[in-house]
Every structure is written in C-alpha cells, then in structure tokens.
Enzyme design. Structure first.
Site, PDB file in Angstrom:
ATOM      1  CD1 TRP A  88     -10.123  11.604  -6.262  1.00 28.13           C
ATOM      2  CD2 TRP A  88     -12.204  11.361  -7.285  1.00 28.13           C
ATOM      3  NE1 TRP A  88     -11.238  11.816  -5.327  1.00 28.13           N
ATOM      4  CE2 TRP A  88     -12.484  11.754  -5.875  1.00 28.13           C
ATOM      5  CE3 TRP A  88     -13.207  11.035  -7.958  1.00 28.13           C
ATOM      6  CZ2 TRP A  88     -13.783  11.686  -5.387  1.00 28.13           C
ATOM      7  CZ3 TRP A  88     -14.429  10.764  -7.651  1.00 28.13           C
ATOM      8  CH2 TRP A  88     -14.950  11.354  -6.307  1.00 28.13           C
ATOM      9  CD1 TRP A 126     -16.126  14.489 -17.975  1.00 32.59           C
ATOM     10  CD2 TRP A 126     -16.929  13.152 -16.912  1.00 32.59           C
ATOM     11  NE1 TRP A 126     -14.944  13.774 -17.648  1.00 32.59           N
ATOM     12  CE2 TRP A 126     -15.472  12.624 -17.078  1.00 32.59           C
ATOM     13  CE3 TRP A 126     -17.406  11.928 -16.149  1.00 32.59           C
ATOM     14  CZ2 TRP A 126     -15.018  11.636 -16.544  1.00 32.59           C
ATOM     15  CZ3 TRP A 126     -17.158  11.007 -15.503  1.00 32.59           C
ATOM     16  CH2 TRP A 126     -15.762  10.830 -15.616  1.00 32.59           C
ATOM     17  CD  GLU A 172      -2.726  -1.191  -0.224  1.00 29.68           C
ATOM     18  OE1 GLU A 172      -3.099  -0.324  -0.625  1.00 29.68           O
ATOM     19  OE2 GLU A 172      -3.005  -2.413  -0.707  1.00 29.68           O
ATOM     20  CD1 TRP A 181      -1.485   0.058  -4.110  1.00 28.29           C
ATOM     21  CD2 TRP A 181      -1.800   1.167  -5.770  1.00 28.29           C
ATOM     22  NE1 TRP A 181      -1.947  -0.757  -5.059  1.00 28.29           N
ATOM     23  CE2 TRP A 181      -2.293  -0.102  -6.253  1.00 28.29           C
ATOM     24  CE3 TRP A 181      -1.862   2.247  -6.957  1.00 28.29           C
ATOM     25  CZ2 TRP A 181      -2.702  -0.611  -7.397  1.00 28.29           C
ATOM     26  CZ3 TRP A 181      -2.538   1.963  -8.322  1.00 28.29           C
ATOM     27  CH2 TRP A 181      -2.880   0.555  -8.203  1.00 28.29           C
ATOM     28  CD1 TRP A 205     -11.847  12.450 -14.415  1.00 29.48           C
ATOM     29  CD2 TRP A 205     -10.660  12.906 -12.748  1.00 29.48           C
ATOM     30  NE1 TRP A 205     -10.835  12.738 -14.942  1.00 29.48           N
ATOM     31  CE2 TRP A 205     -10.032  13.298 -13.799  1.00 29.48           C
ATOM     32  CE3 TRP A 205      -9.875  13.418 -11.550  1.00 29.48           C
ATOM     33  CZ2 TRP A 205      -8.676  13.863 -14.144  1.00 29.48           C
ATOM     34  CZ3 TRP A 205      -8.655  14.119 -11.665  1.00 29.48           C
ATOM     35  CH2 TRP A 205      -8.052  14.203 -12.866  1.00 29.48           C
ATOM     36  CG  ASN A 213      -8.582   2.275  -0.131  1.00 30.61           C
ATOM     37  OD1 ASN A 213      -8.353   3.217  -0.918  1.00 30.61           O
ATOM     38  ND2 ASN A 213      -8.529   1.117  -0.514  1.00 30.61           N
TER      39      ASN A 213
HETATM   40  P1  FAD Z   1      -3.410   1.835   5.108  1.00 28.00           P
HETATM   41  O1  FAD Z   1      -4.208   0.946   4.344  1.00 28.00           O
HETATM   42  O2  FAD Z   1      -2.801   1.727   6.580  1.00 28.00           O
HETATM   43  O3  FAD Z   1      -2.117   2.027   4.043  1.00 28.00           O
HETATM   44  C1  FAD Z   1      -0.774   2.603   4.702  1.00 28.00           C
HETATM   45  C2  FAD Z   1      -0.469   3.843   3.640  1.00 28.00           C
HETATM   46  O4  FAD Z   1      -0.379   3.294   2.454  1.00 28.00           O
HETATM   47  C3  FAD Z   1      -1.468   4.875   3.666  1.00 28.00           C
HETATM   48  O5  FAD Z   1      -1.350   5.767   4.762  1.00 28.00           O
HETATM   49  C4  FAD Z   1      -1.073   5.451   2.400  1.00 28.00           C
HETATM   50  O6  FAD Z   1      -0.237   6.436   2.432  1.00 28.00           O
HETATM   51  C5  FAD Z   1      -0.502   4.444   1.624  1.00 28.00           C
HETATM   52  N1  FAD Z   1      -1.823   3.867   0.709  1.00 28.00           N
HETATM   53  C6  FAD Z   1      -2.722   2.937   0.909  1.00 28.00           C
HETATM   54  N2  FAD Z   1      -3.775   2.959  -0.279  1.00 28.00           N
HETATM   55  C7  FAD Z   1      -3.236   3.920  -1.094  1.00 28.00           C
HETATM   56  C8  FAD Z   1      -3.951   3.843  -2.366  1.00 28.00           C
HETATM   57  N3  FAD Z   1      -4.740   3.440  -2.861  1.00 28.00           N
HETATM   58  N4  FAD Z   1      -3.145   5.096  -3.037  1.00 28.00           N
HETATM   59  C9  FAD Z   1      -1.895   5.671  -2.497  1.00 28.00           C
HETATM   60  N5  FAD Z   1      -1.577   5.559  -1.432  1.00 28.00           N
HETATM   61  C10 FAD Z   1      -2.054   4.374  -0.579  1.00 28.00           C
HETATM   62  N6  FAD Z   1      -4.430   8.790   0.176  1.00 28.00           N
HETATM   63  C11 FAD Z   1      -4.117   9.662   0.653  1.00 28.00           C
HETATM   64  O7  FAD Z   1      -3.171   9.604   1.409  1.00 28.00           O
HETATM   65  N7  FAD Z   1      -4.261  11.022   0.193  1.00 28.00           N
HETATM   66  C12 FAD Z   1      -5.634  11.145  -0.481  1.00 28.00           C
HETATM   67  O8  FAD Z   1      -5.825  12.257  -0.741  1.00 28.00           O
HETATM   68  C13 FAD Z   1      -6.298  10.059  -1.122  1.00 28.00           C
HETATM   69  N8  FAD Z   1      -7.142  10.175  -1.923  1.00 28.00           N
HETATM   70  C14 FAD Z   1      -7.940   9.052  -2.419  1.00 28.00           C
HETATM   71  C15 FAD Z   1      -9.099   9.257  -3.081  1.00 28.00           C
HETATM   72  C16 FAD Z   1      -9.569   8.054  -3.573  1.00 28.00           C
HETATM   73  C17 FAD Z   1     -10.928   8.370  -4.318  1.00 28.00           C
HETATM   74  C18 FAD Z   1      -9.324   7.048  -3.377  1.00 28.00           C
HETATM   75  C19 FAD Z   1     -10.037   5.598  -3.886  1.00 28.00           C
HETATM   76  C20 FAD Z   1      -8.405   6.736  -2.509  1.00 28.00           C
HETATM   77  C21 FAD Z   1      -7.711   7.643  -2.162  1.00 28.00           C
HETATM   78  N9  FAD Z   1      -6.388   7.686  -1.389  1.00 28.00           N
HETATM   79  C22 FAD Z   1      -5.807   8.721  -0.489  1.00 28.00           C
HETATM   80  C23 FAD Z   1      -5.726   6.095  -0.910  1.00 28.00           C
HETATM   81  C24 FAD Z   1      -6.497   5.706   0.507  1.00 28.00           C
HETATM   82  O9  FAD Z   1      -7.768   5.705   0.339  1.00 28.00           O
HETATM   83  C25 FAD Z   1      -5.851   6.365   1.888  1.00 28.00           C
HETATM   84  O10 FAD Z   1      -4.380   6.339   1.511  1.00 28.00           O
HETATM   85  C26 FAD Z   1      -6.171   5.332   2.850  1.00 28.00           C
HETATM   86  O11 FAD Z   1      -7.508   5.112   2.941  1.00 28.00           O
HETATM   87  C27 FAD Z   1      -5.458   5.918   4.289  1.00 28.00           C
HETATM   88  O12 FAD Z   1      -5.824   5.045   5.228  1.00 28.00           O
HETATM   89  P2  FAD Z   1      -4.557   4.386   6.187  1.00 28.00           P
HETATM   90  O13 FAD Z   1      -3.463   5.352   6.515  1.00 28.00           O
HETATM   91  O14 FAD Z   1      -5.477   3.790   7.188  1.00 28.00           O
HETATM   92  O15 FAD Z   1      -4.088   3.108   4.904  1.00 28.00           O
END
Ligand code: FAD
Length: 468
Positions: A380, A304, A273, A276, A357, A339
């Site tokens: 997005w 759109w 993650e 990502w 979007w 997420n």
């Molecule tokens: P955990 O599951 O604990 O993951 C650890 C870390 O991995 C996160 O803190 C984050 O830095 C990174 N990570 C995890 N999933 C993703 C992902 N899909 N993309 C990129 N990094 C990821 N994340 C943001 O940090 N900022 C945003 O502005 C953001 N906008 C999003 C918008 C949409 C439409 C979607 C679908 C996802 C978005 N995310 C964003 C990704 C993700 O949802 C969040 O990083 C995650 O929910 C954060 O929770 P956590 O720290 O408990 O994640």
C-alpha cells in the site's frame, strides 16, 4: 516427566518447522499449542477473512498432529499469561516457537523469553518463515536496504537457504493432556450472515493443500509465469500467498522446490517475488508501525480527502471503472485479488480518490485471506508513493488503459462484473462509450473523471515532493 511446549503461531505446518524439531529433539513429551491472543496491545488482530482461514487451518493442523499420536491444544488470552500458565500446568522445561517480526510480537516474545529464563525454562524463537533474517541482509555501511533491486542482489550473493527439515513421523505425547478450548467456541467463522461461501469454494486451507498447490504450480504454470503473471483472467501465479501468510508452507520449501527445477528465467522471476516478501519483512522489522506510519515522513502532511461515498463505491466494486470493480468483487467473493489488480485498485483509491492508503490497507487486511503484516502495508505504501522504493509519484495508473492492456479480451471483467458481460472487448473497459448504453441502475457511470483526478493528484504529490 517435564514436557516441551511447541507454540504454533504463524507456522501452521509440520514440515520444515524448526520449533517442532527442537521440541522433538528435547526427548520429552511435546505439547503443541496455539494461543488466540487478541489482548496484547500492539499486536494486530486477524481480519475477518483471515479468521475464517485460521479456523480451517487449525483444524487441519490438529488432524495432522493426531496422525502422529499428538494433538493441538487451544488456549485464548494474552499469550504472556497463557503460555506461562500452561508451562506451570505441565511442568514444562522448554518452550519453542517460530520468530515473528512486527514490533508488538517481538516485544511480547522478548518479555516471555526473559520470564521463562528466570524460571529456569529454556525459551527460544527460531527462524522459520523467512529465507534471510532482516539483520542478515545489510548494506556496506551496515544499514538495511531501502531499494528492492539492491536488496535482492545482496540476497542472491548470500549462501542459499538450507534444505527444509522433514516433518516428524511421530511425536511423544504427555501422560495427561492439558485442557483445550473448543475451536468452534472461538467463533472464528462468520455466521449471521455467513459470507464465506466464496472463500470455501475457492480455497482449501492447510499444509496438505499448500504442498499440492506448490506442486501443481511448478508442474503446470511456472514455465508461463513471466508472461502470464500480469494477466488476471488466467491462473498463472502460484496462489500460495494465504498458505505462506499462515505458515502452512515455508519459503524455504518453495525456494528449494522451484530452484531444483533449474535456474530458468521463470523460476528466477518467481523467486524474486518471494524476495519482495522478504523485503517487506525487512521493512516491518525496521519500522515501529508500518501499517500506520508513512515510510517517507514528507507524506505526513499529505492532503487526503474524506470521501465516504466514494470509499463505499470502491469497497463494493461500483466505481464505474470495470477493472477496479472486478478486482474489488473478486476480493469480496474469494478473499484474494490478483496482484496487478491490487495495484490498480490501490492506485485508484489513493490517487484518483485521494483517500488515505491506511483506509485501503485496513479494508484489505479485513477481507484478504492472505492479509500479511509486512506485505500489505508495504505494498500500500509502495502504491501510494510514501513507501520504501515506492512507485514514482507521477505514475498514476489509468484504470481504463490498465484494463485494456492486461485484460484485453475482457474475460476478467466478464467474470466479476456480469452486468457488462455482453459488451465486446473494444468497449468492455469503457462501457460509457458502448453502442448499447448500460442503464446507471445496472452499472454506474464513473464516479470520477480520471483525467481530472490525475491532475489533482499530481498537484498534491508535487507539493509533498517540494517540486510544485
Ligand atoms: P505469486 O506471483 O505466485 O508470488 C509468489 C509469492 O511471492 C506470493 O505468494 C507472495 O508471498 C510473494 N509476493 C508476490 N508478490 C509480492 C509483493 N508484491 N509483495 C510481497 N510479496 C509478494 N501479498 C500478501 O501475501 N499479503 C498481503 O496482504 C498483500 N497485500 C497487498 C496489497 C497491495 C495493495 C498490493 C499491490 C499487493 C499486495 N500483496 C500482498 C502482494 C501480492 O499481490 C500477493 O502476494 C500476490 O498477489 C499473491 O498471489 P500469488 O501467491 O499467486 O503470487
């Protein structure tokens, strides 16, 4: 005696901060500064929830610096001008900062570096907020990866990130401190109305809280991460995202701490993650405007729709689809959304409502405490289908089935949509089918029929793909 300026930006921490260590290593007094730059064109301003976080994080950083005999100088304005002035005032011989990757900041930083070097002042941006620099991870033909799995495989064959740097124990102060703005005068906090109560009840910004959160996650939740990470009613994920967005903790610190727990399946999933996040920064680095420009240009003519009323219902969490509404209300109240639910709500906006979007991205940018210039637009675009390695165009989430699958008992919906709390698990995700009817003034009927919306979206998407 000439000083070294350490320019804090997206790295509001003392540990694992190469710019701070470079400043300390210069052997001169260190002047830590943060510049609120809302003037340089091409650099995105913080959204409202991020401004709230920034206020508290700056206060925490200043308090930590004071324990080292130092303090944080605050200045506001176009950074090119402000940092230049500060360097003159304190006769600086060096300026250090942590690198950023968006084109606007990169261009500004390159100009600053050039100007300083002409003045004989050392100026350097250092790697601090990524595990791998975007230019370090290349395909065999030397280009950037566009598919996540191949990108992450390549990262995993690279040398593991170096050990994090320790926080300094003391920082040499100048004989005379330059003037500083008053943080309160920046008005980063909302006042009339003060909508940030839920943010304050949910989060503690700052480096110390980030480190505690990481330790708690590793101790209590990491083992269940793989199974639990898709269940929004549980606290199975790390919730480190806002701390990472403000650089209160570095990915290298997280990597090291997780990796030392052993290479178990949960820690591999968790590290992926973070992968990502790295992938997103690679895309941000390649794109001239990731938050505006479709990564796949064939989407430029996508039909759109304008849907003011539907957009408002989505923002307020009154679409009539419980899982969507729960997510949008969690976002509004806490500045964060799980997420899985981010994916569901983004799919609903772009595919069921056919709303651009970019409009959803801007709303998230304004309301998320973890709003991130790479992760937000990348995700997005991924959901909308126009991004790199995007979801297949025909994957359109059914909000009812998603709710039933990932919130089977309805606990998440009951928490955020209390007007449905009395419904049993069997109907909580389809209140229109409940025995006990819910009056529309209490909870609305669905604003759109999902099956029909799905067909409409497929038609539009097939046209873009040239297959319909
Ligand atoms: P955990 O599951 O604990 O993951 C650890 C870390 O991995 C996160 O803190 C984050 O830095 C990174 N990570 C995890 N999933 C993703 C992902 N899909 N993309 C990129 N990094 C990821 N994340 C943001 O940090 N900022 C945003 O502005 C953001 N906008 C999003 C918008 C949409 C439409 C979607 C679908 C996802 C978005 N995310 C964003 C990704 C993700 O949802 C969040 O990083 C995650 O929910 C954060 O929770 P956590 O720290 O408990 O994640």
């Amino acid at each position: 005696m000439p000083a070294s300026i350490v320019w804090f930006r997206n790295d509001l921490r003392l540990a694992d901060n190469p710019a701070l260590i470079a400043g300390l290593g210069s052997g001169r007094p260190v002047i830590p500064v943060f510049v609120l730059d809302e003037e340089t064109p091409g650099i995105r301003r913080h959204g409202a929830a991020s401004r709230w976080w920034l206020h508290h994080s700056l206060r925490a950083l200043d308090a930590s610096l004071r324990l080292l005999g130092s303090r944080l100088i605050l200045r506001r304005g176009a950074a090119e001008h402000v940092i230049g002035e500060l360097a003159r005032e304190c006769d600086a011989s060096a300026v250090y900062w942590s690198r950023a990757y968006d084109p606007g900041t990169r261009n500004r930083d390159a100009r600053i570096k050039q100007t300083f070097e002409k003045r004989g002042i050392a100026a350097d941006g250092l790697k601090a907020n990524l595990l791998f620099e975007p230019w370090e991870v290349k395909t065999s033909s030397g280009g950037p990866y566009r598919v996540f799995s191949a990108f992450w495989r390549a990262c995993r064959t690279m040398r593991a990130p170096a050990a994090p740097l320790p926080a300094p124990r003391t920082l040499p102060a100048p004989g005379l401190w330059p003037s500083s703005d008053d943080l309160a005068a920046w008005r980063l906090l909302p006042t009339a109305p003060d909508w940030a109560g839920g943010l304050g009840a949910t989060w503690t910004p700052g480096e110390a809280a980030a480190i505690t959160r990481l330790a708690d996650f590793l101790d209590d939740a990491l083992v269940h991460y793989r199974q639990g990470r898709d269940v929004p009613s549980t606290k199975a994920t790390s919730r480190l995202s806002p701390h990472l967005a403000f650089g209160e903790i570095s990915p290298r610190q997280i990597w090291r701490a997780a990796a030392t727990r052993g290479h178990s399946a949960p820690s591999e999933k968790f590290l992926a993650e973070l992968g990502w996040r790295e992938f997103g920064y690679g895309l941000l680095f390649q794109s001239d405007d990731l938050a505006q420009r479709n990564f796949r240009p064939e989407f430029d003519g996508f039909p759109w729709l304008d849907g003011d009323e539907a957009l408002e219902a989505w923002r307020q969490g009154r679409t009539g689809y419980p899982i969507v509404d729960a997510g949008m209300r969690e976002l509004w109240t806490t500045g964060w959304m799980h997420n899985r639910v981010r994916m569901i709500t983004a799919s609903f906006l772009t595919k069921d409502l056919l709303i651009d979007w970019r409009i959803g991205e801007r709303w998230f940018w304004d309301t998320l405490v973890d709003a991130d210039p790479a992760s937000n637009p990348m995700n997005w675009q991924w959901v909308a289908g126009c991004g790199a390695d995007a979801a297949p165009y025909f994957r359109i989430f059914n909000p009812t089935l998603q709710g039933e699958k990932f919130d089977p008992n309805g606990d998440y919906v009951r928490r955020w949509v209390p007007e449905l709390a009395s419904l049993p698990a069997e109907t909580i995700h389809r209140p229109w089918a409940a025995d006990q009817a819910i009056p529309p003034e209490i909870y609305p009927a669905p604003i759109i029929d999902h099956a029909a919306a799905r067909q409409r979206a497929l038609q539009a998407l097939r046209r873009v793909k040239g297959t319909g």
